[in-house]
Structures are given as structure tokens and as C-alpha cells.
Design an enzyme around this catalytic site. Structure first.
Site: not given
Ligand SMILES: CC(C)(COP(=O)(O)OP(=O)(O)OC[C@H]1O[C@@H](n2cnc3c(N)ncnc32)[C@H](O)[C@@H]1OP(=O)(O)O)[C@@H](O)C(=O)NCCC(=O)NCCS
Length: 152
Positions: A105, A117
Site C-alpha cells: 500500500e 513501484y
Molecule cells: C520512495 C523512495 C524510497 C525512493 O527512493 P530513491 O532512492 O529516491 O529512489 P530511486 O533513486 O531509486 O528512484 C527510482 C525511480 O523512482 C521514481 N522516483 C523516485 N523519487 C522520485 C521523485 N522524487 N519524483 C519522481 N519520481 C521519483 C523514478 O521513477 C525513479 O527512476 P528515475 O530516477 O530513473 O527517474 C524515497 O523517496 C523515500 O524514502 N521516500 C520516503 C519514504 C517513502 O515514501 N517510502 C515508501 C512508502 S510506500
């Protein structure tokens, strides 16, 4: 840049709790993380970047289903591909543990996570109205139906 995944433990718990507080509107308690340390039906990993704890991921393994319950990357280390690597690690380990599908979720407002995702092959399948008690936000339910055929 060396990325490693290690089991959640006392060694990384303090850093994990800090990342959780910076990342989640309703952070998990210390006890919630401790419950995952030696969970027989779960996977709990810290992400190390050049030896520093920069994230974590938790998934439960329920019969044949991987349920990703919590992931986060430290705000200073986002958009470096670590969330993607972490999810792949959780999914590969789940598949090795016999899981055939994966679900989670995610808050309706959390576009970043939804995009991550979707990039991995999850599909939006349903909305759980007012799922999150802290702000009454809806949850988007996402599924990766075929984990065995998924291209890791
Ligand atoms: C969600 C989260 C884990 C992503 O981690 P991250 O290391 O920044 O993600 P990545 O660098 O591996 O990004 C992978 C893909 O995710 C998407 N993405 C990640 N952050 C994004 C942003 N801020 N805006 C748009 N797309 C995003 C993109 O598709 C990205 O691919 P790309 O870089 O080729 O465009 C991070 O933002 C986070 O910790 N957020 C707070 C906690 C959270 O929301 N957890 C999930 C709860 S369900």
C-alpha cells in the site's frame, strides 16, 4: 559507490530509526523494527552506502505473497537509484523464499514511491479509502502479480 544490504540489527537500528523519522508521517516504533530482526516470515534489510546506513526495507512473506510494509532512503541520498536497488533486493529474496507475487500500500499523495513501484512492474489495482489514520489519506494498493516471471 559501494551499495550493500545487511540484516536489520542493533548495529544499524539507531540510524534506521532516524531515517524512519525523517521519512514517515507516522514512524514505526523501535519495537516495531526490533520485531523484524529475526522474523521467520519476513525480510528486513538496512542499505549501506560506502558503509553508511542510508535506508532500510521490510517485507513480510505470507504464504506465497511478499507484502512490502516499509521502505525509506535518507533524504540526503534519494534519487541515486538506491530505492530501486533496495526494492529489487527485497523482491529477489522474496522470490528465493518461494513467493510468487508481491503487494504493498502507498499513500495516494506519494507520487515518488508510486513511480518507483510502477517502474519495477507493480500495477495500481485498488484504492483503500481513508486507510491512514494520521491524516485520513487513501492508500493505493499495488500488485506485482507474477514475481516468478519478473525481470530482476
Ligand atoms: C520512495 C523512495 C524510497 C525512493 O527512493 P530513491 O532512492 O529516491 O529512489 P530511486 O533513486 O531509486 O528512484 C527510482 C525511480 O523512482 C521514481 N522516483 C523516485 N523519487 C522520485 C521523485 N522524487 N519524483 C519522481 N519520481 C521519483 C523514478 O521513477 C525513479 O527512476 P528515475 O530516477 O530513473 O527517474 C524515497 O523517496 C523515500 O524514502 N521516500 C520516503 C519514504 C517513502 O515514501 N517510502 C515508501 C512508502 S510506500
Amino acid at each position: 559507490m559501494v551499495v550493500r544490504f545487511v540484516p536489520l540489527s542493533d548495529q544499524n537500528l539507531a540510524a534506521v530509526l532516524q531515517i524512519e523519522k525523517l521519512s514517515n508521517l507516522s514512524p514505526w516504533s523501535e519495537q516495531s523494527f526490533r520485531n523484524e530482526f529475526n522474523h521467520t516470515h519476513g525480510i528486513a534489510r538496512a542499505v549501506l552506502l560506502d558503509g553508511e546506513v542510508v535506508g532500510f526495507g521490510v517485507a513480510w512473506l505470507l504464504v506465497d505473497e511478499c507484502h512490502v510494509t516499509n521502505i525509506a532512503i535518507h533524504p540526503d541520498h534519494r534519487r541515486k537509484g538506491l530505492g530501486d536497488k533496495l526494492m529489487r533486493e527485497l523482491l529477489v529474496l522474496s522470490r528465493e523464499g518461494g513467493m510468487t507475487c508481491a503487494t504493498l500500500e502507498v499513500r495516494a499523495s506519494n507520487e515518488a514511491a508510486q513511480l518507483l513501484y510502477e517502474k519495477l512492474g507493480f500495477k495500481k489495482t485498488a484504492l483503500r479509502k481513508r486507510y491512514y489514520p494520521d491524516n485520513q489519506e487513501d492508500a493505493v494498493v499495488m500488485w506485482l502479480y507474477d514475481l516468478r516471471g519478473w525481470d530482476s
